[in-house]
Structures are given as C-alpha cells and as structure tokens.
Scaffold this motif. Structure first.
Motif, PDB file in Angstrom:
ATOM      1  N   MET A   1       0.795  -1.272  -0.091  1.00 26.40           N
ATOM      2  CA  MET A   1       0.001   0.047  -0.012  1.00 26.40           C
ATOM      3  C   MET A   1       0.898   1.253  -0.070  1.00 26.40           C
ATOM      4  SD  MET A   1      -2.724   1.333   2.671  1.00 26.40           S
ATOM      5  CE  MET A   1      -1.636   1.726   3.935  1.00 26.40           C
ATOM      6  N   LEU A   2       1.876   1.165   0.882  1.00 30.01           N
ATOM      7  CA  LEU A   2       2.750   2.392   1.030  1.00 30.01           C
ATOM      8  C   LEU A   2       3.602   2.738  -0.316  1.00 30.01           C
ATOM      9  CD1 LEU A   2       4.209   2.086   4.579  1.00 30.01           C
ATOM     10  CD2 LEU A   2       2.278   3.798   3.780  1.00 30.01           C
ATOM     11  N   ALA A   3       3.951   1.580  -1.003  1.00 30.26           N
ATOM     12  CA  ALA A   3       4.639   1.664  -2.303  1.00 30.26           C
ATOM     13  C   ALA A   3       3.626   2.327  -3.564  1.00 30.26           C
ATOM     14  CB  ALA A   3       5.090   0.385  -2.801  1.00 30.26           C
ATOM     15  N   LEU A   4       2.208   1.842  -3.436  1.00 29.56           N
ATOM     16  CA  LEU A   4       1.481   2.258  -4.506  1.00 29.56           C
ATOM     17  C   LEU A   4       0.803   3.537  -4.320  1.00 29.56           C
ATOM     18  CD1 LEU A   4      -0.429  -1.174  -4.891  1.00 29.56           C
ATOM     19  CD2 LEU A   4       1.409  -0.123  -6.518  1.00 29.56           C
ATOM     20  N   PHE A   5       0.683   3.936  -2.799  1.00 31.54           N
ATOM     21  CA  PHE A   5      -0.017   5.144  -2.435  1.00 31.54           C
ATOM     22  C   PHE A   5       1.101   5.951  -1.622  1.00 31.54           C
ATOM     23  CE2 PHE A   5      -3.169   2.052  -3.483  1.00 31.54           C
ATOM     24  CZ  PHE A   5      -3.652   2.558  -4.286  1.00 31.54           C
ATOM     25  N   PRO A   6       2.078   6.697  -1.921  1.00 29.88           N
ATOM     26  CA  PRO A   6       2.879   7.082  -0.986  1.00 29.88           C
ATOM     27  C   PRO A   6       2.798   8.757  -0.682  1.00 29.88           C
ATOM     28  CG  PRO A   6       4.017   7.153  -3.434  1.00 29.88           C
ATOM     29  CD  PRO A   6       2.340   6.413  -3.545  1.00 29.88           C
ATOM     30  N   PHE A   7       1.639   8.883  -0.371  1.00 30.88           N
ATOM     31  CA  PHE A   7       1.263  10.186   0.110  1.00 30.88           C
ATOM     32  C   PHE A   7       0.082   9.970   1.461  1.00 30.88           C
ATOM     33  CE2 PHE A   7      -1.094   8.528  -3.551  1.00 30.88           C
ATOM     34  CZ  PHE A   7      -2.667   8.618  -3.178  1.00 30.88           C
ATOM     35  N   ASP A   8      -0.095  11.233   2.117  1.00 31.47           N
ATOM     36  CA  ASP A   8      -0.948  10.912   3.105  1.00 31.47           C
ATOM     37  C   ASP A   8      -2.426  10.607   2.842  1.00 31.47           C
ATOM     38  OD1 ASP A   8       0.845  11.637   5.107  1.00 31.47           O
ATOM     39  OD2 ASP A   8       0.845  13.919   4.912  1.00 31.47           O
ATOM     40  N   MET A   9      -3.258   9.872   3.562  1.00 30.22           N
ATOM     41  CA  MET A   9      -4.438   9.370   3.225  1.00 30.22           C
ATOM     42  C   MET A   9      -5.262   9.638   4.356  1.00 30.22           C
ATOM     43  SD  MET A   9      -3.737   6.125   0.694  1.00 30.22           S
ATOM     44  CE  MET A   9      -2.658   5.533   1.792  1.00 30.22           C
ATOM     45  N   THR A  10      -6.541   9.891   4.077  1.00 31.64           N
ATOM     46  CA  THR A  10      -7.647   9.678   5.103  1.00 31.64           C
ATOM     47  C   THR A  10      -7.705   8.339   5.652  1.00 31.64           C
ATOM     48  OG1 THR A  10      -9.500   9.853   3.769  1.00 31.64           O
ATOM     49  CG2 THR A  10      -8.746  11.839   4.231  1.00 31.64           C
ATOM     50  N   GLY A  11      -8.476   8.097   6.545  1.00 30.82           N
ATOM     51  CA  GLY A  11      -9.035   6.788   7.180  1.00 30.82           C
ATOM     52  C   GLY A  11      -9.651   6.018   5.944  1.00 30.82           C
ATOM     53  N   HIS A  12     -10.570   6.784   5.418  1.00 34.29           N
ATOM     54  CA  HIS A  12     -11.183   6.306   4.395  1.00 34.29           C
ATOM     55  C   HIS A  12     -10.675   5.699   2.852  1.00 34.29           C
ATOM     56  CE1 HIS A  12     -14.981   5.612   1.900  1.00 34.29           C
ATOM     57  NE2 HIS A  12     -14.629   6.568   0.779  1.00 34.29           N
ATOM     58  N   GLU A  13      -9.476   6.687   2.760  1.00 32.34           N
ATOM     59  CA  GLU A  13      -8.672   6.444   1.650  1.00 32.34           C
ATOM     60  C   GLU A  13      -7.754   5.399   1.828  1.00 32.34           C
ATOM     61  OE1 GLU A  13      -7.934  10.540  -0.557  1.00 32.34           O
ATOM     62  OE2 GLU A  13      -7.156  10.495   1.530  1.00 32.34           O
ATOM     63  N   ILE A  14      -7.462   5.096   3.391  1.00 26.86           N
ATOM     64  CA  ILE A  14      -6.375   4.133   3.682  1.00 26.86           C
ATOM     65  C   ILE A  14      -7.141   2.574   3.457  1.00 26.86           C
ATOM     66  CG2 ILE A  14      -5.372   3.147   5.676  1.00 26.86           C
ATOM     67  CD1 ILE A  14      -4.692   5.937   6.483  1.00 26.86           C
ATOM     68  N   PHE A  15      -8.670   2.797   3.636  1.00 28.20           N
ATOM     69  CA  PHE A  15      -9.417   1.504   3.551  1.00 28.20           C
ATOM     70  C   PHE A  15      -9.224   0.933   2.214  1.00 28.20           C
ATOM     71  CE2 PHE A  15     -13.275  -0.606   2.511  1.00 28.20           C
ATOM     72  CZ  PHE A  15     -13.259  -1.547   3.378  1.00 28.20           C
ATOM     73  N   PHE A  16      -9.614   1.796   1.280  1.00 27.12           N
ATOM     74  CA  PHE A  16      -9.682   1.539  -0.021  1.00 27.12           C
ATOM     75  C   PHE A  16      -8.272   1.175  -0.658  1.00 27.12           C
ATOM     76  CE2 PHE A  16     -13.674   3.571   0.085  1.00 27.12           C
ATOM     77  CZ  PHE A  16     -14.520   2.510  -0.489  1.00 27.12           C
ATOM     78  N   ALA A  17      -7.168   1.870  -0.167  1.00 29.40           N
ATOM     79  CA  ALA A  17      -5.716   1.641  -0.737  1.00 29.40           C
ATOM     80  C   ALA A  17      -5.319   0.387  -0.123  1.00 29.40           C
ATOM     81  CB  ALA A  17      -4.880   2.707  -0.291  1.00 29.40           C
ATOM     82  N   SER A  18      -5.534  -0.138   0.988  1.00 29.37           N
ATOM     83  CA  SER A  18      -5.297  -1.274   1.712  1.00 29.37           C
ATOM     84  C   SER A  18      -5.778  -2.578   0.893  1.00 29.37           C
ATOM     85  CB  SER A  18      -5.319  -1.426   2.888  1.00 29.37           C
ATOM     86  OG  SER A  18      -6.688  -1.435   3.300  1.00 29.37           O
ATOM     87  N   CYS A  19      -7.033  -2.271   0.419  1.00 30.62           N
ATOM     88  CA  CYS A  19      -7.886  -3.457  -0.362  1.00 30.62           C
ATOM     89  C   CYS A  19      -7.382  -3.618  -1.823  1.00 30.62           C
ATOM     90  CB  CYS A  19      -9.429  -2.933  -0.416  1.00 30.62           C
ATOM     91  SG  CYS A  19     -10.221  -3.035   1.338  1.00 30.62           S
ATOM     92  N   GLU A  20      -7.185  -2.607  -2.414  1.00 32.50           N
ATOM     93  CA  GLU A  20      -6.365  -2.501  -3.672  1.00 32.50           C
ATOM     94  C   GLU A  20      -5.057  -3.095  -3.517  1.00 32.50           C
ATOM     95  OE1 GLU A  20      -5.225   0.288  -7.556  1.00 32.50           O
ATOM     96  OE2 GLU A  20      -6.840   0.997  -6.076  1.00 32.50           O
ATOM     97  N   ALA A  21      -4.394  -2.620  -2.692  1.00 33.71           N
ATOM     98  CA  ALA A  21      -3.092  -3.379  -2.717  1.00 33.71           C
ATOM     99  C   ALA A  21      -3.112  -5.027  -2.381  1.00 33.71           C
ATOM    100  CB  ALA A  21      -2.103  -2.782  -1.303  1.00 33.71           C
TER     101      ALA A  21
END
Length: 78
Positions: A30-50
């Motif tokens: 997730m951190l490699a694919l989304f290397p920027f600050d995220m809200t809790g909502h965005e972290i949820f979706f980013a972790s699911c995609e990763a």
C-alpha cells in the motif's frame, strides 16, 4: 475501460518491481502504491487494492504467501 486496464497493469508492474528478496506485507504494498498522506477512508480502499494485487500475484504464480508474522501475511517472489 482501457484506461482502467492500463492503470491496473501499471500498478501491478510497480508492485512486482518492489517485491525483492524480502517478503512484503499488504501495508508495504500500500505504501509503495500510494506514497502520500491519506484519510482513514482512503487508507481502507488503498489497503484493499494493494491486497487484491498481492492476491492476484499469488493466483497467477508470481508471488507466494510465505509467512504470517504477528498476524500479518507476508508475500515473496516464487
């Protein structure tokens, strides 16, 4: 639809490239694919995609589930 396919192909290539000698977790991916600050909502979706990308690589034989450390799944190249 082609733009979405191209986007996911690029993300898969990026993720496979960062998977080196050491196993990675969903958080690492997730951190490699989304290397920027995220809200809790965005972290949820980013972790699911990763995780979906990691699962895809396990299914296609590019990665394998190698360990579970402290309840965290780890993935490595086959």
């Amino acid at each position: 639809a082609q733009q979405l396919c191209n986007h996911h192909t690029a993300r898969l290539d990026q993720l496979l490239h960062i998977t080196g000698a050491n196993p990675i977790s969903t958080n690492d991916a997730m951190l490699a694919l989304f290397p920027f600050d995220m809200t809790g909502h965005e972290i949820f979706f980013a972790s699911c995609e990763a995780r979906a990308h990691l699962n895809h690589f396990v299914t296609t034989g590019h990665l394998q589930h190698v360990d579970r450390k402290n309840g965290v799944d780890l993935f490595a190249k086959c």
